[in-house]
Design an enzyme around this catalytic site. Structure first.
Site, mmCIF file in Angstrom:
data_model
loop_
_atom_site.group_PDB
_atom_site.id
_atom_site.type_symbol
_atom_site.label_atom_id
_atom_site.label_comp_id
_atom_site.label_asym_id
_atom_site.label_seq_id
_atom_site.Cartn_x
_atom_site.Cartn_y
_atom_site.Cartn_z
ATOM 1 N N LYS A 1 0.840 -1.213 0.000
ATOM 2 C CA LYS A 1 0.000 0.000 0.000
ATOM 3 C C LYS A 1 0.871 1.258 0.000
ATOM 4 O O LYS A 1 0.555 2.257 -0.657
ATOM 5 C CB LYS A 1 -0.939 -0.003 1.218
ATOM 6 C CG LYS A 1 -1.753 1.291 1.373
ATOM 7 C CD LYS A 1 -2.678 1.495 0.197
ATOM 8 C CE LYS A 1 -3.457 2.767 0.075
ATOM 9 N NZ LYS A 1 -3.480 3.818 0.967
ATOM 10 N N HIS B 1 2.037 1.774 -3.394
ATOM 11 C CA HIS B 1 0.875 2.302 -4.132
ATOM 12 C C HIS B 1 0.784 3.809 -3.942
ATOM 13 O O HIS B 1 0.613 4.571 -4.892
ATOM 14 C CB HIS B 1 -0.404 1.613 -3.647
ATOM 15 C CG HIS B 1 -1.671 2.334 -4.007
ATOM 16 N ND1 HIS B 1 -2.101 3.467 -3.338
ATOM 17 C CD2 HIS B 1 -2.586 2.122 -4.982
ATOM 18 C CE1 HIS B 1 -3.222 3.900 -3.892
ATOM 19 N NE2 HIS B 1 -3.542 3.107 -4.887
ATOM 20 N N ASN B 2 0.900 4.245 -2.704
ATOM 21 C CA ASN B 2 0.784 5.678 -2.425
ATOM 22 C C ASN B 2 1.927 6.477 -3.031
ATOM 23 O O ASN B 2 1.731 7.575 -3.531
ATOM 24 C CB ASN B 2 0.717 5.930 -0.912
ATOM 25 C CG ASN B 2 -0.680 5.715 -0.368
ATOM 26 O OD1 ASN B 2 -1.428 4.887 -0.888
ATOM 27 N ND2 ASN B 2 -1.045 6.442 0.659
ATOM 28 N N GLU C 1 1.123 6.837 -6.444
ATOM 29 C CA GLU C 1 0.033 7.834 -6.507
ATOM 30 C C GLU C 1 0.628 9.253 -6.516
ATOM 31 O O GLU C 1 0.240 10.102 -7.320
ATOM 32 C CB GLU C 1 -0.872 7.615 -5.290
ATOM 33 C CG GLU C 1 -1.953 8.652 -5.060
ATOM 34 C CD GLU C 1 -2.689 8.389 -3.730
ATOM 35 O OE1 GLU C 1 -3.201 7.267 -3.547
ATOM 36 O OE2 GLU C 1 -2.747 9.303 -2.883
HETATM 37 C C1 6PG Z 1 -5.847 5.897 -1.102
HETATM 38 C C2 6PG Z 1 -4.989 7.099 -0.729
HETATM 39 C C3 6PG Z 1 -5.057 7.432 0.705
HETATM 40 C C4 6PG Z 1 -4.115 8.568 1.117
HETATM 41 C C5 6PG Z 1 -4.511 9.887 0.616
HETATM 42 C C6 6PG Z 1 -3.766 11.055 1.242
HETATM 43 O O1 6PG Z 1 -5.235 4.967 -1.601
HETATM 44 O O2 6PG Z 1 -7.066 5.911 -0.920
HETATM 45 O O3 6PG Z 1 -3.665 6.767 -1.018
HETATM 46 O O4 6PG Z 1 -4.727 6.289 1.412
HETATM 47 O O5 6PG Z 1 -4.088 8.630 2.474
HETATM 48 O O6 6PG Z 1 -4.386 9.937 -0.756
HETATM 49 O O7 6PG Z 1 -2.408 11.008 1.037
HETATM 50 P P1 6PG Z 1 -1.515 12.315 1.210
HETATM 51 O O8 6PG Z 1 -2.185 13.187 2.228
HETATM 52 O O9 6PG Z 1 -0.192 11.846 1.673
HETATM 53 O O10 6PG Z 1 -1.483 12.975 -0.130
#
Ligand code: 6PG
Length: 461
Positions: free
Chosen positions: A162, A165-166, A169
């Site tokens: 995860k 993944h982030n 992201e």
């Molecule tokens: C998800 C997101 C989530 C994450 C937010 C905020 O997969 O649903 O990754 O878990 O917490 O996107 O992330 P930041 O505040 O670090 O941008």
């Protein structure tokens, strides 16, 4: 869970929230409530399965400590928050000693995913999986009928996946931001025009949730009729998972440069006052406007984004592979791509291509070496170079587009200038080097004639 026929008992330490929830969102469902942890645990059937969604860190440990006396051997605690993976490894081991099965599950998808099907990445004590599998796989998002959820691995493997993944992201978001920056500054497109470009991109190989929402965000108008996006302070927040991924990259020696740059881009953005001051002192090129064919340049940007995205995912999977090696996790890379294919924030058509690549060759050492992706990068390469060069010429920062290209050029180089680093290290500190003809044999040269022949010990951090 309720939608899929599982009876859920909801608890929050602020008990009014439970009442509000039952009277509103949960009205007309089979969801029941509890006003204390004791009451909640009593209402669960065996083995008890408790899933918590609380802030990462101390709050998770506190919650676990409150639960332990209320649970029996064989009961399951699931952490669905964004916990740091080493914390999950520690908690899994500690609870194992007490006979409690601990699961740290990545959960992605935001509000929509939570309500209509998230991507779930569970890891921890494998004995728990058979008791939660049917719940997790039925509530997860589906991609071509397959659940975006499978057992990831032991310890903190689920949270590690995860976390990556982030990180990815963060990278995807920064890449989109750089495309927006170019469109707005170099091409002077209106928000409506930019929205149309993203809408068009979303029909092809870039088809993804983040491109789709960007299309909507760009054209969203505030109550006064102006574009809301342009009123938002350009200082990005972050809750830590991107940073953790970059730190893990450093720790495992894997160059996740695009994720690192995305984190630093957020850091730089938040130095708003300093930037404001610097903007009046530090001059860039005379013009930031692109004078060539706009339509053609938009296509260059699209291809640069696609190629950079391929590099970013290749780097992310390199990190996963290395961590798996270190921790002895048996990660299924095609399975991970499927978990990310639907439900989560980085969901995209592209992840389907990654899944296919790992199915084609489960031992694939690097995504860039898969024929589909190497051909794609080859095809986008000229545009990618054009965009990075144009950004540099016009003074528009493109940290992720450029780092991805630098990585690509570094990765495909049979020979890099690191021989000079080795020579410098040996020259000033007798750190030794290897000759091309005898790898593994570390030697020292007395470069100056007065440095002596004693060398430092050779080790790799
Ligand atoms: C998800 C997101 C989530 C994450 C937010 C905020 O997969 O649903 O990754 O878990 O917490 O996107 O992330 P930041 O505040 O670090 O941008």
């Amino acid at each position: 869970m309720d939608d899929h026929g599982f009876v859920v008992c909801a608890y929050n330490r602020t008990t009014e929230k439970v009442d509000q929830f039952l009277a509103n969102e949960a009205k007309g469902t089979k969801v029941i409530g509890a006003r204390s942890l004791e009451e909640m645990v009593q209402k669960l059937k065996n083995p008890k399965r408790v899933m918590m969604l609380v802030k990462a860190g101390q709050a998770v440990d506190d919650f676990i400590n409150k639960l332990i006396p209320l649970l029996d051997k064989g009961d399951i605690i699931i952490d669905g928050g964004n916990s740091e993976y080493q914390d999950t490894t520690r908690r899994t081991a500690e609870l194992h000693k007490k006979g409690i099965l601990y699961v740290g599950s990545g959960v992605s998808g935001g509000e929509d995913g939570a309500r209509y099907g998230p991507s779930l990445m569970p890891g921890g004590n494998p004995e728990a999986w058979s008791s939660i599998k049917s719940i997790f796989q039925s509530i997860a998002a589906k991609a071509n009928g397959e659940p975006c959820c499978d057992w990831v691995g032991e310890d903190g493997a689920g949270h590690f996946v995860k976390m990556v993944h982030n990180g990815i992201e963060y990278g995807d978001m920064q890449l989109i931001c750089e495309a927006y920056h170019l469109m707005k500054t170099a091409l002077s497109l209106t928000n409506q025009e930019m929205s149309e470009v993203f809408e068009d991109w979303n029909k092809g190989e870039l088809d993804s949730f983040l491109i789709e929402i960007t299309k909507d965000i760009l054209k969203f108008k505030d109550s006064d009729g102006s574009y809301l996006l342009e009123k938002i302070r350009d200082s990005a927040g972050q809750k830590g998972t991107g940073k953790w991924t970059a730190v893990a990259g450093l720790e495992y020696g894997m160059p996740v440069t695009l994720i690192g740059e995305s984190v630093f881009a957020r850091c730089l953005s938040s130095l708003l006052d300093e930037r404001k001051h610097a903007s009046s002192v530090l001059k860039g090129p005379p013009s930031s406007k692109y004078t060539g064919d706009k339509k053609q340049f938009l296509e260059h940007i699209r291809q640069a984004l696609y190629a950079s995205k391929i590099v970013s995912y290749a780097q992310g999977f390199m990190l996963l592979r290395e961590a798996a090696k270190v921790h002895g996790w048996n990660l299924n890379y095609g399975g991970i791509a499927l978990m990310w294919r639907g439900g989560c924030i980085i969901r995209s058509v592209f992840l389907g291509n990654i899944k296919t690549a790992f199915e084609r060759n489960p031992k694939l050492s690097n995504l860039l070496l898969d024929p589909f992706f190497s051909e794609a990068v080859q095809r986008c390469q000229a545009s990618w170079r054009e965009v990075v060069a144009t950004g540099a010429t016009l003074g528009i920062p493109l940290p992720t587009f450029s780092t991805a290209l630098a990585f690509y050029d570094g990765y495909r180089s049979e020979r890099l200038p690191a021989n000079l680093i080795q020579a410098q290290r040996d020259y000033f500190g007798a750190h030794t080097y290897e000759l091309l003809t005898s790898p593994g044999n570390f030697i020292h040269t007395n470069w100056t004639g007065h440095g002596g022949n004693v060398s430092a010990s050779t080790y790799q951090a």
